[in-house]
Design a protein around this motif. Sequence first.
Motif, mmCIF file in Angstrom:
data_model
loop_
_atom_site.group_PDB
_atom_site.id
_atom_site.type_symbol
_atom_site.label_atom_id
_atom_site.label_comp_id
_atom_site.label_asym_id
_atom_site.label_seq_id
_atom_site.Cartn_x
_atom_site.Cartn_y
_atom_site.Cartn_z
ATOM 1 N N UNK A 244 0.830 -1.202 0.000
ATOM 2 C CA UNK A 244 0.000 0.000 0.000
ATOM 3 C C UNK A 244 0.866 1.254 0.000
ATOM 4 N N UNK A 245 1.993 1.193 0.725
ATOM 5 C CA UNK A 245 2.870 2.357 0.777
ATOM 6 C C UNK A 245 3.409 2.712 -0.600
ATOM 7 N N UNK A 246 3.692 1.670 -1.404
ATOM 8 C CA UNK A 246 4.193 1.926 -2.755
ATOM 9 C C UNK A 246 3.210 2.755 -3.551
ATOM 10 N N UNK A 247 1.922 2.368 -3.428
ATOM 11 C CA UNK A 247 0.895 3.165 -4.110
ATOM 12 C C UNK A 247 0.735 4.514 -3.424
ATOM 13 N N UNK A 248 0.906 4.482 -2.105
ATOM 14 C CA UNK A 248 0.720 5.701 -1.316
ATOM 15 C C UNK A 248 1.646 6.811 -1.735
ATOM 16 N N UNK A 249 2.863 6.472 -2.109
ATOM 17 C CA UNK A 249 3.813 7.505 -2.522
ATOM 18 C C UNK A 249 3.250 8.272 -3.705
ATOM 19 N N UNK A 250 2.646 7.555 -4.653
ATOM 20 C CA UNK A 250 2.049 8.226 -5.808
ATOM 21 C C UNK A 250 0.923 9.156 -5.399
ATOM 22 N N UNK A 251 0.069 8.641 -4.502
ATOM 23 C CA UNK A 251 -1.044 9.460 -4.030
ATOM 24 C C UNK A 251 -0.528 10.668 -3.254
ATOM 25 N N UNK A 252 0.520 10.449 -2.458
ATOM 26 C CA UNK A 252 1.052 11.556 -1.656
ATOM 27 C C UNK A 252 1.664 12.622 -2.547
ATOM 28 N N UNK A 253 2.362 12.190 -3.597
ATOM 29 C CA UNK A 253 2.952 13.171 -4.513
ATOM 30 C C UNK A 253 1.851 14.016 -5.133
ATOM 31 N N UNK A 254 0.720 13.349 -5.469
ATOM 32 C CA UNK A 254 -0.416 14.079 -6.001
ATOM 33 C C UNK A 254 -1.028 14.983 -4.946
ATOM 34 N N UNK A 255 -1.185 14.413 -3.725
ATOM 35 C CA UNK A 255 -1.781 15.176 -2.631
ATOM 36 C C UNK A 255 -0.916 16.337 -2.209
ATOM 37 N N UNK A 256 0.371 16.235 -2.470
ATOM 38 C CA UNK A 256 1.292 17.300 -2.073
ATOM 39 C C UNK A 256 0.919 18.620 -2.736
ATOM 40 N N UNK A 257 0.287 18.548 -3.905
ATOM 41 C CA UNK A 257 -0.126 19.776 -4.589
ATOM 42 C C UNK A 257 -0.974 20.637 -3.673
ATOM 43 N N UNK A 258 -1.985 20.006 -3.009
ATOM 44 C CA UNK A 258 -2.869 20.768 -2.118
ATOM 45 C C UNK A 258 -2.089 21.371 -0.970
ATOM 46 N N UNK A 259 -1.275 20.519 -0.336
ATOM 47 C CA UNK A 259 -0.534 21.001 0.828
ATOM 48 C C UNK A 259 0.380 22.148 0.422
ATOM 49 N N UNK A 260 1.005 22.019 -0.757
ATOM 50 C CA UNK A 260 1.936 23.059 -1.184
ATOM 51 C C UNK A 260 1.208 24.359 -1.493
ATOM 52 N N UNK A 261 0.020 24.235 -2.091
ATOM 53 C CA UNK A 261 -0.726 25.446 -2.412
ATOM 54 C C UNK A 261 -1.230 26.107 -1.135
ATOM 55 N N UNK A 262 -1.835 25.273 -0.240
ATOM 56 C CA UNK A 262 -2.434 25.843 0.969
ATOM 57 C C UNK A 262 -1.373 26.472 1.864
ATOM 58 N N UNK A 292 6.183 11.045 -12.152
ATOM 59 C CA UNK A 292 6.046 9.678 -12.678
ATOM 60 C C UNK A 292 7.313 8.879 -12.391
ATOM 61 N N UNK A 293 8.457 9.486 -12.656
ATOM 62 C CA UNK A 293 9.714 8.773 -12.431
ATOM 63 C C UNK A 293 9.885 8.407 -10.957
ATOM 64 N N UNK A 294 9.546 9.351 -10.070
ATOM 65 C CA UNK A 294 9.646 9.068 -8.636
ATOM 66 C C UNK A 294 8.733 7.912 -8.253
ATOM 67 N N UNK A 295 7.518 7.929 -8.816
ATOM 68 C CA UNK A 295 6.529 6.900 -8.506
ATOM 69 C C UNK A 295 7.014 5.526 -8.972
ATOM 70 N N UNK A 296 7.517 5.494 -10.205
ATOM 71 C CA UNK A 296 8.005 4.227 -10.762
ATOM 72 C C UNK A 296 9.187 3.706 -9.948
ATOM 73 N N UNK A 297 10.055 4.626 -9.548
ATOM 74 C CA UNK A 297 11.219 4.247 -8.758
ATOM 75 C C UNK A 297 10.802 3.671 -7.398
ATOM 76 N N UNK A 298 9.835 4.338 -6.749
ATOM 77 C CA UNK A 298 9.371 3.829 -5.454
ATOM 78 C C UNK A 298 8.785 2.442 -5.604
ATOM 79 N N UNK A 299 8.008 2.243 -6.679
ATOM 80 C CA UNK A 299 7.394 0.936 -6.839
ATOM 81 C C UNK A 299 8.413 -0.138 -7.140
ATOM 82 N N UNK A 300 9.481 0.230 -7.805
ATOM 83 C CA UNK A 300 10.572 -0.719 -8.006
ATOM 84 C C UNK A 300 11.173 -1.097 -6.655
#
Lengths: 320, 327
Positions: A244-262, A292-300
Amino acid sequence: MHPTLRYLSGRLLTTALVVVGAVTLLFALTLLVPGNPASVLLGPRATPEAVAALAERMGLDRPLHERLLMFFGQVATGNLGTDVISGRPILTMVMEVLPFTVTLTIAAIGLAVLVGVPLGCYAATNPGSRGDRVAAVLSVSFIAMPNFVVAIFLLLIFSIWLDWLPVLGAGEPGDVLDQLVRLILPSVSLALGWVGYIARLMRSSLLEVLGEPYIRTARAFGIPDRKIVYKYALKNAAIPTVAILGLGVGRLLGGAIFAEIIFARPGIGTLVYDAILTRNYPVVQAGVLVVVLLFVLTNLLVDLSYAWLDPRLRPQKGVA
Amino acid sequence: MTAPPLAAPLLDVQGLSLSFATARGVARVLRDVTLAIPRGRIVGVVGESGSGKSTMASAVMRLLPPNLHAVTGSITLDGTDLLALPPDAMRRMRGRRVAMVFQDPMTALNPVFRVETQMVDVQRNAFPDRSRRELHARAVEMLRTVGIPAPEKRIRDYPHQFSGGMRQRIVIAMALLCEPELLIADEPTTALDVTIEAQILRLFEDLRAGFDGSILFISHSLGVVSSLCDEVVVMYAGTVVESASARDLFTNPRHPYTRLLLECEIGEGDGRGERLRSIPGGVPDLFDVPDACIFAGRCPQAHDRCLQGVPALREVAPGHRAACVLA
């Protein structure tokens, strides 16, 4: 070939294929946006000459396959072109903000694991207790709250009402303490949902593992409960959480947009967001590519960690 | 605590009754079970599935499932009442005083740790002062004893790299490493195929010489128990119906259930087309146990007296006890 080497090369090959697919899709982005990217970028009042000149500079006048090859070439060499607005190399722009996003993501995941795993372990070793039920309610509430809502509330409570923590920004460069303090609210707002997720997942997989015959064997040999839970069961129970954490990194990178904006932090999220607002597609492409590259790397890494956690998934020479 | 007299059995189970709470109600899984294991002896417990033999073993280990409803009676190991021990004291008994080998070797070992790690860890409780190197060396030697080839190399392997028979040898080695006074083997060969079963039984026979503790050997097969054990206890539907020395039990079974069980096994595997014998009827309902002989419903010799109260386990010959009004 050694089986480990063969496994690794196979895994790297699929990773490479995923990257190629992602790069192709990113390229398609420029084709899918309505209108000529050059005119979109320059706005409605641009002269046709200016549009044509920019289109030529962006290579938009070449045939499609040539543009695709060019794009692959750019990605492969890391030369992502020059930003037409600031005139700076796009790669430099991305690399400048990348550390902020990576730090935020690692802090959020670290927080989620450090809180979620013990919470799940506690719940699994005391099933049905008051603490277990409190943990369940908290976890589900954490999961249910969108992280931008959490971010806004945290900002209101801790920065504005209580005035404990600074409101905005990533901190003064070079001032590590200031940077850490300013990391607290964004990472908590990103991590909270994952705390709930990991706690629930950890609880259920640990409960399942604790019912396995090999745990009974360990008990039958008088191995202390703590060692059974935190050594013998935890390594088995960690596998679903790591997945789940592997997928989570992708979601977190996406979610980071909100945190960074707010929280008005620099990062890939704000970079891409600003680029979208100005229709600066090359920057959007570059930002998404890095994610994408970060996500692929984490999943590897996650895939490789399975083999570390579970020897049955390791490549075998043969079973005696 | 004064040392019990030498004649006292190592394990003494007296009037053990035990029930589980289930969705259907309270299942009285063990009723008034009494058995004793003398020092240095191998005692076999035989019975069909659901007879309560594994539950009895789990009760000795105090590793009972959480839906346990009630326990009465006593389980005394070398003068210590196990049922009265606080949980942590009971934990310290496990391994070094009483260890257990389980039915299915395929799931008995932790899949994500090396055999070495598991074999070293089980000794820590029994020998807290010994160094890791020492425990490792003992583990390698014990693997050699139980017949694992190239043990110094194989000990670095993971459980899935061993066959079922080999895994059972490893579990047996783990149990022996703790040098327990009582070794419980809960159907250690049931999950294995016939040739491997024979090998593991031979291993137990070989180990008798080097192991000075007692063994409680559980099996559903009288044949398996006959060659290995000094004494045999026959269980049926949660009670002990007969107990005797292995020789007495086979030459002169007194309880009708034991006789039928022997007949079933004699018919086994002669390969001449004779149908396998079985005992007609099914295992009785443990949710509603009658105040009568529990076997009466299936017993070919049942009569009125069998329905008047539960027959007591009484001595019918020296060292031979049976719970049957006819015995």
